[in-house]
Design a protein around this motif. Structure first.
Motif, PDB file in Angstrom:
ATOM      1  N   ALA A   1       0.854  -1.186   0.000  1.00 36.34           N
ATOM      2  CA  ALA A   1       0.000   0.000   0.000  1.00 36.34           C
ATOM      3  C   ALA A   1       0.888   1.234   0.000  1.00 36.34           C
ATOM      4  N   ASP A   2       0.985   1.876  -1.160  1.00 34.41           N
ATOM      5  CA  ASP A   2       1.824   3.065  -1.320  1.00 34.41           C
ATOM      6  C   ASP A   2       0.981   4.298  -0.983  1.00 34.41           C
ATOM      7  N   ASP A   3       1.316   4.939   0.132  1.00 33.16           N
ATOM      8  CA  ASP A   3       0.636   6.154   0.596  1.00 33.16           C
ATOM      9  C   ASP A   3      -0.878   5.961   0.687  1.00 33.16           C
ATOM     10  N   PRO A   4      -1.338   4.984   1.467  1.00 36.19           N
ATOM     11  CA  PRO A   4      -2.769   4.670   1.481  1.00 36.19           C
ATOM     12  C   PRO A   4      -3.646   5.742   2.105  1.00 36.19           C
ATOM     13  N   THR A   5      -3.067   6.636   2.914  1.00 33.86           N
ATOM     14  CA  THR A   5      -3.874   7.665   3.565  1.00 33.86           C
ATOM     15  C   THR A   5      -3.640   9.049   2.974  1.00 33.86           C
ATOM     16  N   GLY A   6      -2.915   9.123   1.858  1.00 30.97           N
ATOM     17  CA  GLY A   6      -2.644  10.416   1.248  1.00 30.97           C
ATOM     18  C   GLY A   6      -3.913  11.178   0.904  1.00 30.97           C
ATOM     19  N   ASP A   7      -3.947  12.482   1.251  1.00 32.13           N
ATOM     20  CA  ASP A   7      -5.060  13.390   0.927  1.00 32.13           C
ATOM     21  C   ASP A   7      -6.349  13.055   1.655  1.00 32.13           C
ATOM     22  N   LEU A   8      -6.293  12.261   2.707  1.00 31.55           N
ATOM     23  CA  LEU A   8      -7.492  11.948   3.475  1.00 31.55           C
ATOM     24  C   LEU A   8      -7.530  12.767   4.766  1.00 31.55           C
ATOM     25  N   GLU A   9      -8.747  13.079   5.209  1.00 33.92           N
ATOM     26  CA  GLU A   9      -8.919  13.720   6.506  1.00 33.92           C
ATOM     27  C   GLU A   9      -8.562  12.711   7.608  1.00 33.92           C
ATOM     28  N   PRO A  10      -8.175  13.200   8.791  1.00 35.68           N
ATOM     29  CA  PRO A  10      -7.726  12.296   9.854  1.00 35.68           C
ATOM     30  C   PRO A  10      -8.707  11.181  10.181  1.00 35.68           C
ATOM     31  N   GLU A  11      -9.998  11.478  10.254  1.00 35.38           N
ATOM     32  CA  GLU A  11     -10.959  10.443  10.610  1.00 35.38           C
ATOM     33  C   GLU A  11     -11.000   9.343   9.551  1.00 35.38           C
ATOM     34  N   GLU A  12     -10.972   9.751   8.266  1.00 31.58           N
ATOM     35  CA  GLU A  12     -11.015   8.742   7.204  1.00 31.58           C
ATOM     36  C   GLU A  12      -9.683   7.999   7.115  1.00 31.58           C
ATOM     37  N   SER A  13      -8.590   8.676   7.420  1.00 31.42           N
ATOM     38  CA  SER A  13      -7.303   7.980   7.485  1.00 31.42           C
ATOM     39  C   SER A  13      -7.357   6.864   8.511  1.00 31.42           C
ATOM     40  N   GLY A  14      -7.997   7.137   9.639  1.00 32.80           N
ATOM     41  CA  GLY A  14      -8.108   6.144  10.684  1.00 32.80           C
ATOM     42  C   GLY A  14      -8.868   4.911  10.249  1.00 32.80           C
ATOM     43  N   THR A  15      -9.950   5.098   9.486  1.00 30.19           N
ATOM     44  CA  THR A  15     -10.721   3.931   9.038  1.00 30.19           C
ATOM     45  C   THR A  15      -9.921   3.106   8.031  1.00 30.19           C
ATOM     46  N   VAL A  16      -9.146   3.772   7.180  1.00 26.38           N
ATOM     47  CA  VAL A  16      -8.302   3.050   6.216  1.00 26.38           C
ATOM     48  C   VAL A  16      -7.244   2.231   6.953  1.00 26.38           C
ATOM     49  N   LEU A  17      -6.601   2.825   7.947  1.00 24.82           N
ATOM     50  CA  LEU A  17      -5.577   2.103   8.704  1.00 24.82           C
ATOM     51  C   LEU A  17      -6.178   0.946   9.483  1.00 24.82           C
ATOM     52  N   THR A  18      -7.398   1.121   9.976  1.00 20.98           N
ATOM     53  CA  THR A  18      -8.073   0.020  10.666  1.00 20.98           C
ATOM     54  C   THR A  18      -8.277  -1.165   9.731  1.00 20.98           C
ATOM     55  N   VAL A  19      -8.643  -0.889   8.479  1.00 22.34           N
ATOM     56  CA  VAL A  19      -8.827  -1.968   7.499  1.00 22.34           C
ATOM     57  C   VAL A  19      -7.500  -2.694   7.249  1.00 22.34           C
ATOM     58  N   LEU A  20      -6.414  -1.950   7.104  1.00 27.74           N
ATOM     59  CA  LEU A  20      -5.113  -2.586   6.882  1.00 27.74           C
ATOM     60  C   LEU A  20      -4.725  -3.450   8.083  1.00 27.74           C
ATOM     61  N   ASP A  21      -5.006  -2.957   9.269  1.00 27.12           N
ATOM     62  CA  ASP A  21      -4.696  -3.722  10.474  1.00 27.12           C
ATOM     63  C   ASP A  21      -5.556  -4.983  10.551  1.00 27.12           C
ATOM     64  N   ARG A  22      -6.827  -4.875  10.175  1.00 26.19           N
ATOM     65  CA  ARG A  22      -7.701  -6.052  10.175  1.00 26.19           C
ATOM     66  C   ARG A  22      -7.265  -7.067   9.119  1.00 26.19           C
ATOM     67  N   ALA A  23      -6.807  -6.581   7.991  1.00 24.89           N
ATOM     68  CA  ALA A  23      -6.325  -7.493   6.943  1.00 24.89           C
ATOM     69  C   ALA A  23      -5.161  -8.330   7.454  1.00 24.89           C
ATOM     70  N   ARG A  24      -4.284  -7.676   8.205  1.00 21.17           N
ATOM     71  CA  ARG A  24      -3.149  -8.400   8.787  1.00 21.17           C
ATOM     72  C   ARG A  24      -3.626  -9.382   9.854  1.00 21.17           C
ATOM     73  N   ALA A  25      -4.515  -8.912  10.739  1.00 19.52           N
ATOM     74  CA  ALA A  25      -4.916  -9.731  11.890  1.00 19.52           C
ATOM     75  C   ALA A  25      -5.874 -10.859  11.513  1.00 19.52           C
ATOM     76  N   GLU A  26      -6.827 -10.574  10.616  1.00 19.50           N
ATOM     77  CA  GLU A  26      -7.885 -11.540  10.333  1.00 19.50           C
ATOM     78  C   GLU A  26      -7.614 -12.400   9.100  1.00 19.50           C
ATOM     79  N   LEU A  27      -6.875 -11.854   8.141  1.00 15.21           N
ATOM     80  CA  LEU A  27      -6.588 -12.611   6.924  1.00 15.21           C
ATOM     81  C   LEU A  27      -5.161 -13.145   6.889  1.00 15.21           C
ATOM     82  N   GLY A  28      -4.324 -12.702   7.818  1.00 19.07           N
ATOM     83  CA  GLY A  28      -2.939 -13.156   7.839  1.00 19.07           C
ATOM     84  C   GLY A  28      -2.079 -12.564   6.742  1.00 19.07           C
ATOM     85  N   VAL A  29      -2.527 -11.454   6.155  1.00 19.79           N
ATOM     86  CA  VAL A  29      -1.787 -10.824   5.069  1.00 19.79           C
ATOM     87  C   VAL A  29      -0.616 -10.025   5.644  1.00 19.79           C
ATOM     88  N   THR A  30       0.537 -10.139   5.027  1.00 21.52           N
ATOM     89  CA  THR A  30       1.671  -9.289   5.365  1.00 21.52           C
ATOM     90  C   THR A  30       1.490  -7.967   4.625  1.00 21.52           C
TER      91      THR A  30
END
Length: 335
Positions: free
Chosen positions: A162-191
């Motif tokens: 994910a190259d600059d996944p939160t670029g140009d996003l407001e802080p609240e929306e950046s947080g939801t994007v990062l939560t998805v990336l964290d869930r992908a790692r935790a729930e799907l086992g994705v590096t």
């Protein structure tokens, strides 16, 4: 999982080659959320493309689970590339959110029932089940970004870049994007390998990090290890700043900067030291933050009492990092 060894890459320039990467080496653990952070032009995107096998380095090796990818071609190269998803922000404007997530599955020939089940699973991960039938134009920018992540995850890759996944996003929306990336790692086992110029991304979700500057890795390792290193530029960026007037520190027999990591250290270590050594111990600068789910404090503390030195040594022995002694002995009497 991912090993980068002495990677170098340059591009033609008007008068001389432009060097993007200079002997970059790093190790990404399986299932990690690894951050590559640095300013614009540091080489982050070039590194991501080399790891995704979209760009061939001038020198060096990228390995996946020990496999040297340098000599791969044809079918074997395609197989390895298919395990590495690259986040593409551009969505199909004419397709719904669900349709965008389904697109790679359609290309792979996944049948209807399995495709629908997988799309449903991914939309749930994204927190966008209720938006399944909406077009990209009807979604916020952060929701569009999450759909792009879902599309990248749909085919079940082992690695997501994910190259600059939160670029140009407001802080609240950046947080939801990062939560998805964290869930992908935790729930799907994705590096997950994230490149960003935003230090707060590292603070919020990354386990491991490399700091890239002018194409070189200037520091790397566990985020929690680096923030306890007084010489780390990452620590300086992530931890609360300390701004204490000299006159304030001069009120104490001893003054020192300490970094405390974890609930027990942050909550109890300083009060216990004060009681155990019968000293006055005060926080005179700094503050508290979180690295992921872990509380981390950087304080400037002042200590008054005959056992101030012993108290600071005791604090250090119990896992705190006494990073800077600011003043020598003044009023401390012999015990």
């Amino acid at each position: 999982m991912i090993t980068v060894e002495n990677l170098s890459k340059s591009f033609p320039g008007k008068t001389s080659p432009v060097v993007a990467l200079r002997d970059v080496s790093l190790d990404v653990s399986p299932g990690a959320l690894y951050g590559v952070v640095g300013p614009a032009g540091a080489g982050k995107s070039t590194l991501a493309r080399c790891v995704a096998l979209k760009e061939k380095p001038d020198r060096g090796v990228v390995r996946f689970d020990g496999l040297n990818t340098a000599g791969l071609d044809g079918k074997r190269l395609r197989e390895v590339r298919n395990q590495v998803a690259v986040l593409d922000m551009a969505l199909h404007a004419e397709r719904t959110a669900a349709g965008n997530v389904a697109a790679p599955l359609e290309q792979l020939g996944v049948d209807g029932p399995r495709r629908r089940a997988r799309v449903g699973q991914v939309l749930d991960l994204l927190g966008l089940t209720q938006r399944a039938g909406q077009l990209p134009a009807e979604l916020s920018k952060g929701q569009q970004r999450r759909i792009a992540i879902g599309r990248a995850l749909a085919a079940g890759p082992t690695v997501l870049l994910a190259d600059d996944p939160t670029g140009d996003l407001e802080p609240e929306e950046s947080g939801t994007v990062l939560t998805v990336l964290d869930r992908a790692r935790a729930e799907l086992g994705v590096t997950v390998l994230v490149t960003t110029k935003d230090d707060s991304v590292v603070r919020r979700v990354c386990d491991e990090v490399a700091v890239l500057d002018s194409g070189r890795v200037v520091e790397n390792g566990s985020v929690l290890d680096l923030v306890t290193d007084p010489t780390s530029r990452l620590a300086d960026a992530l931890l609360p700043s300390i701004d204490t007037p000299p006159a304030h520190a001069a009120r104490y027999d001893r003054a020192a900067d300490v970094v405390l990591v974890g609930f027990a250290a942050v909550g109890a270590l300083l009060p216990e030291a004060s009681i155990r050594f019968d000293i006055e111990l005060a926080t005179i600068g700094g503050g508290l933050t979180r690295i992921g789910d872990t509380p981390v404090a950087r304080f400037r503390i002042g200590a008054n009492g005959s056992q101030a030195d012993a108290a600071l040594a005791w604090i250090a022995d119990r896992g705190a990092h006494v990073t800077q002694a600011l003043d020598g002995p003044r009023r401390v009497a012999a015990a």
